[in-house]
Motif scaffolding. Structure first.
Motif, PDB file in Angstrom:
ATOM      1  N   MET A 223     -43.606 -11.032 -28.186  1.00 50.71           N
ATOM      2  CA  MET A 223     -42.325 -11.071 -29.028  1.00 50.71           C
ATOM      3  C   MET A 223     -41.147 -11.692 -28.499  1.00 50.71           C
ATOM      4  SD  MET A 223     -40.828  -9.939 -31.936  1.00 50.71           S
ATOM      5  CE  MET A 223     -41.822  -8.926 -32.878  1.00 50.71           C
ATOM      6  N   PHE A 224     -40.817 -12.733 -28.992  1.00 52.06           N
ATOM      7  CA  PHE A 224     -39.376 -13.546 -28.582  1.00 52.06           C
ATOM      8  C   PHE A 224     -38.372 -12.617 -29.019  1.00 52.06           C
ATOM      9  CE2 PHE A 224     -41.236 -17.678 -27.351  1.00 52.06           C
ATOM     10  CZ  PHE A 224     -42.370 -17.296 -26.255  1.00 52.06           C
ATOM     11  N   ARG A 225     -37.423 -11.999 -28.100  1.00 52.19           N
ATOM     12  CA  ARG A 225     -36.239 -11.062 -28.779  1.00 52.19           C
ATOM     13  C   ARG A 225     -35.075 -12.221 -28.872  1.00 52.19           C
ATOM     14  NH1 ARG A 225     -38.721  -6.370 -30.657  1.00 52.19           N
ATOM     15  NH2 ARG A 225     -39.956  -5.487 -28.895  1.00 52.19           N
ATOM     16  N   LYS A 226     -34.598 -11.522 -29.816  1.00 52.13           N
ATOM     17  CA  LYS A 226     -33.143 -12.468 -30.108  1.00 52.13           C
ATOM     18  C   LYS A 226     -31.987 -12.393 -28.815  1.00 52.13           C
ATOM     19  CE  LYS A 226     -30.390  -8.901 -32.073  1.00 52.13           C
ATOM     20  NZ  LYS A 226     -29.375  -8.344 -33.187  1.00 52.13           N
ATOM     21  N   GLY A 227     -31.607 -13.599 -28.670  1.00 54.71           N
ATOM     22  CA  GLY A 227     -30.655 -13.954 -27.305  1.00 54.71           C
ATOM     23  C   GLY A 227     -31.424 -14.340 -26.522  1.00 54.71           C
TER      24      GLY A 227
ATOM     25  N   ASP B 266     -16.544 -25.981 -25.012  1.00 59.82           N
ATOM     26  CA  ASP B 266     -15.728 -25.023 -24.828  1.00 59.82           C
ATOM     27  C   ASP B 266     -15.989 -23.675 -24.994  1.00 59.82           C
ATOM     28  OD1 ASP B 266     -16.005 -25.222 -27.520  1.00 59.82           O
ATOM     29  OD2 ASP B 266     -13.759 -25.197 -27.904  1.00 59.82           O
ATOM     30  N   ASP B 267     -17.236 -23.391 -25.221  1.00 62.93           N
ATOM     31  CA  ASP B 267     -17.761 -22.027 -25.347  1.00 62.93           C
ATOM     32  C   ASP B 267     -18.018 -21.121 -23.957  1.00 62.93           C
ATOM     33  OD1 ASP B 267     -17.741 -22.256 -27.977  1.00 62.93           O
ATOM     34  OD2 ASP B 267     -19.692 -22.962 -28.414  1.00 62.93           O
ATOM     35  N   VAL B 268     -17.719 -19.838 -24.191  1.00 65.43           N
ATOM     36  CA  VAL B 268     -18.246 -19.133 -23.246  1.00 65.43           C
ATOM     37  C   VAL B 268     -19.191 -17.949 -23.701  1.00 65.43           C
ATOM     38  CG1 VAL B 268     -17.219 -17.099 -21.561  1.00 65.43           C
ATOM     39  CG2 VAL B 268     -15.775 -19.025 -22.189  1.00 65.43           C
ATOM     40  N   ALA B 269     -20.452 -17.896 -23.144  1.00 69.36           N
ATOM     41  CA  ALA B 269     -21.395 -17.209 -23.339  1.00 69.36           C
ATOM     42  C   ALA B 269     -21.159 -15.614 -23.607  1.00 69.36           C
ATOM     43  CB  ALA B 269     -22.464 -17.160 -22.358  1.00 69.36           C
ATOM     44  N   GLU B 270     -21.705 -14.723 -24.454  1.00 67.35           N
ATOM     45  CA  GLU B 270     -21.105 -13.534 -24.833  1.00 67.35           C
ATOM     46  C   GLU B 270     -21.127 -12.684 -23.431  1.00 67.35           C
ATOM     47  OE1 GLU B 270     -23.975 -11.854 -27.270  1.00 67.35           O
ATOM     48  OE2 GLU B 270     -26.082 -12.444 -26.221  1.00 67.35           O
ATOM     49  N   ASN B 271     -22.137 -12.579 -22.544  1.00 64.86           N
ATOM     50  CA  ASN B 271     -22.098 -11.836 -21.545  1.00 64.86           C
ATOM     51  C   ASN B 271     -20.895 -12.111 -20.591  1.00 64.86           C
ATOM     52  OD1 ASN B 271     -24.302 -10.304 -22.242  1.00 64.86           O
ATOM     53  ND2 ASN B 271     -25.881 -11.387 -21.134  1.00 64.86           N
ATOM     54  N   ALA B 272     -20.839 -13.173 -20.298  1.00 65.03           N
ATOM     55  CA  ALA B 272     -19.556 -13.830 -19.479  1.00 65.03           C
ATOM     56  C   ALA B 272     -18.295 -13.156 -20.171  1.00 65.03           C
ATOM     57  CB  ALA B 272     -19.717 -15.220 -19.119  1.00 65.03           C
ATOM     58  N   ALA B 273     -18.153 -13.597 -21.168  1.00 67.02           N
ATOM     59  CA  ALA B 273     -16.987 -13.108 -21.886  1.00 67.02           C
ATOM     60  C   ALA B 273     -16.877 -11.604 -21.917  1.00 67.02           C
ATOM     61  CB  ALA B 273     -16.837 -13.541 -23.549  1.00 67.02           C
ATOM     62  N   ALA B 274     -18.027 -10.773 -22.117  1.00 70.85           N
ATOM     63  CA  ALA B 274     -17.642  -9.523 -22.275  1.00 70.85           C
ATOM     64  C   ALA B 274     -17.325  -8.877 -21.014  1.00 70.85           C
ATOM     65  CB  ALA B 274     -18.922  -8.892 -22.807  1.00 70.85           C
ATOM     66  N   GLN B 275     -18.101  -9.340 -19.800  1.00 63.42           N
ATOM     67  CA  GLN B 275     -17.665  -8.975 -18.369  1.00 63.42           C
ATOM     68  C   GLN B 275     -16.162  -9.262 -17.821  1.00 63.42           C
ATOM     69  OE1 GLN B 275     -20.081  -7.696 -16.720  1.00 63.42           O
ATOM     70  NE2 GLN B 275     -18.516  -6.978 -15.003  1.00 63.42           N
ATOM     71  N   GLN B 276     -15.694 -10.425 -18.529  1.00 55.31           N
ATOM     72  CA  GLN B 276     -14.440 -10.754 -18.066  1.00 55.31           C
ATOM     73  C   GLN B 276     -13.303  -9.659 -18.831  1.00 55.31           C
ATOM     74  OE1 GLN B 276     -13.142 -14.945 -18.122  1.00 55.31           O
ATOM     75  NE2 GLN B 276     -15.429 -15.512 -18.177  1.00 55.31           N
ATOM     76  N   LEU B 277     -13.366  -9.608 -19.988  1.00 56.60           N
ATOM     77  CA  LEU B 277     -12.771  -8.622 -20.721  1.00 56.60           C
ATOM     78  C   LEU B 277     -12.797  -7.256 -19.968  1.00 56.60           C
ATOM     79  CD1 LEU B 277     -13.378  -9.782 -24.456  1.00 56.60           C
ATOM     80  CD2 LEU B 277     -11.386 -10.188 -23.174  1.00 56.60           C
TER      81      LEU B 277
ATOM     82  N   PHE C 145     -24.652  -6.792 -21.137  1.00 53.34           N
ATOM     83  CA  PHE C 145     -26.017  -7.029 -21.748  1.00 53.34           C
ATOM     84  C   PHE C 145     -25.903  -7.268 -23.193  1.00 53.34           C
ATOM     85  CE2 PHE C 145     -29.836  -5.529 -23.886  1.00 53.34           C
ATOM     86  CZ  PHE C 145     -31.005  -6.380 -23.171  1.00 53.34           C
ATOM     87  N   ALA C 146     -26.359  -8.349 -23.696  1.00 49.88           N
ATOM     88  CA  ALA C 146     -26.371  -8.558 -25.167  1.00 49.88           C
ATOM     89  C   ALA C 146     -24.938  -8.559 -25.732  1.00 49.88           C
ATOM     90  CB  ALA C 146     -27.242  -7.567 -25.915  1.00 49.88           C
TER      91      ALA C 146
END
Length: 403
Positions: free
Chosen positions: A26-30, A57-68, A85-86
């Motif tokens: 099973m390939f999981r989303k993400g 100019d995009d920032v991946a979700e994990n990197a953005a969440a970590q910075q915030l 994570f996710a």
């Protein structure tokens, strides 16, 4: 960010948008697709898959969440961060204390863009070590760098941190219980034991416990004794409800040079909580608040008093968490009745809302300053019986709780 159904030949390095079964796997989303993944998808008979592809100019979700999350915690030693994570970073309490929020700033952050969400416990939630205080979640797989920069700037421009944890401060505490004929000593003993357990949960030592007759002279002498023992906070459990500011308990406090800060709280039962101070130290008195005092047995009155002894109003007694500001370290963190019969009565009480729906209304959202200084003025939805998170903005990331 590009989000589309693309042929496999264009999916190298793309993010799988939806979980996909590939043979026995099973390939999981993400999942970031590799050449081997693409070959496996092709072997499974797929020619196209829905993916997200980041642009320059995009920032991946994990990197953005970590910075915030790091900006939100702002080096607070009493908050810890989970690994991203996710697109989510959970923020936990590192020590017991009270959670303080800048609700307006949280509203502003959540209103910035639907891609950025911050959910928290309610203001003044009583926290235990390891408990989740907030969660930051990036909704899509990436956000534009400009949006992330605006969110970070909004967090850093706030006049105070959006969330912070104030650890409980140790205080020397005295517990005074008044007695009337017919009140069993076992009830008083249980009140003392339960109060001590609640204080211990917040790192406080056992209170200096005394008893006296339920009259103003005897209580004034007991208060004087507690002050002589250098008590910084005095908890008074009355054997009878306070009916007026001139009643036994407030009269004894004023006799010793104290002043009543507030009498009565917008909760039921528990209306008759009284808060006062003597030379800058806090005195808190709790009395039962039945609609008809004469119809309630002394044991029931004492039980109600004992549950409010550490600042717990009736709503707290019925299963929620009461959360005072840090100047009230005596407040209880969890006050669900321990006996099966008490829990059964609490569930059957008609004025209590259904469990797992919404917490009881313990206070008005805007509490008077006097309450915020010394009292338990807010109710938390963080009971295990109700949805954990509440977000003050109109757009809620997690289940709604009504105050």
């Amino acid at each position: 960010m590009i989000f589309a159904e693309l042929p496999l030949t264009e999916c190298d390095g793309a993010i799988l948008a939806h979980s996909q079964r590939v043979g026995a796997d099973m390939f999981r989303k993400g999942r970031v697709l590799t050449e081997a993944d693409i070959a496996a998808l092709r072997m499974a008979g797929l020619a196209h898959v829905t993916v997200a592809k980041l642009e320059a100019d995009d920032v991946a979700e994990n990197a953005a969440a970590q910075q915030l999350a790091e900006a939100l915690a702002a080096g607070d030693p009493h908050l810890t961060l989970d690994p991203a994570f996710a697109g989510r970073v959970n923020i936990h309490a590192a020590s017991a204390g009270v959670l303080a929020l800048d609700v307006a700033a949280i509203d502003a952050l959540n209103a910035l863009d639907e891609a950025v969400t911050l959910a928290t416990l309610p203001p003044f939630a009583a926290m235990v070590p390891g408990q989740m205080a907030a969660t930051i979640k990036i909704i899509p797989y990436a956000v534009p760098r400009a949006l992330l920069d605006r969110a970070l700037a909004r967090i850093r421009a706030a006049s105070c941190p959006l969330l912070r944890l104030h650890p409980y401060r140790k205080r020397r505490i005295a517990l005074i219980q008044t007695e009337l004929p017919g009140l069993k000593s076992s009830v008083l003993e249980k009140t003392e034991r339960v109060t001590g357990e609640r204080l211990a949960a917040m790192g406080q030592a056992a209170p200096i416990a005394t008893r006296c007759a339920h009259n103003s002279d005897a209580l004034a002498a007991a208060i004087a004794g507690a002050r002589a023992a250098q008590a910084e906070m005095i908890l008074i459990i009355g054997a009878s409800a306070i009916s007026d500011r001139r009643d036994v308990i407030p009269a004894a406090i004023t006799h010793e040079g104290g002043a009543v800060d507030h009498f009565g709280m917008p909760v039921d039962p528990g209306n008759l909580l009284l808060l006062a101070h003597i030379d800058g130290n806090t005195a808190a008195s709790s009395s039962p608040s039945p609609s008809s005092p004469s119809s309630v047995s002394p044991a029931a009155r004492a039980r109600s008093s004992s549950m409010a002894a550490t600042g717990c109003c009736s709503a707290c007694w019925r299963g929620s968490r009461l959360a005072p500001p840090t100047s009230a370290p005596w407040a209880s963190a969890v006050c669900w009745p321990k006996s099966r019969a008490a829990r059964s009565r609490a569930r059957r009480a008609p004025q209590h809302p259904p469990r797992r729906r919404s917490p009881p209304s313990c206070s008005q959202p805007a509490a008077p300053a006097a309450w915020e200084a010394t009292s338990c003025c807010s109710i938390s939805a963080a009971s295990r019986s109700w949805p954990m998170f509440w977000t003050p903005s109109p757009r809620r990331a997690l289940p709604r709780s009504s105050w």
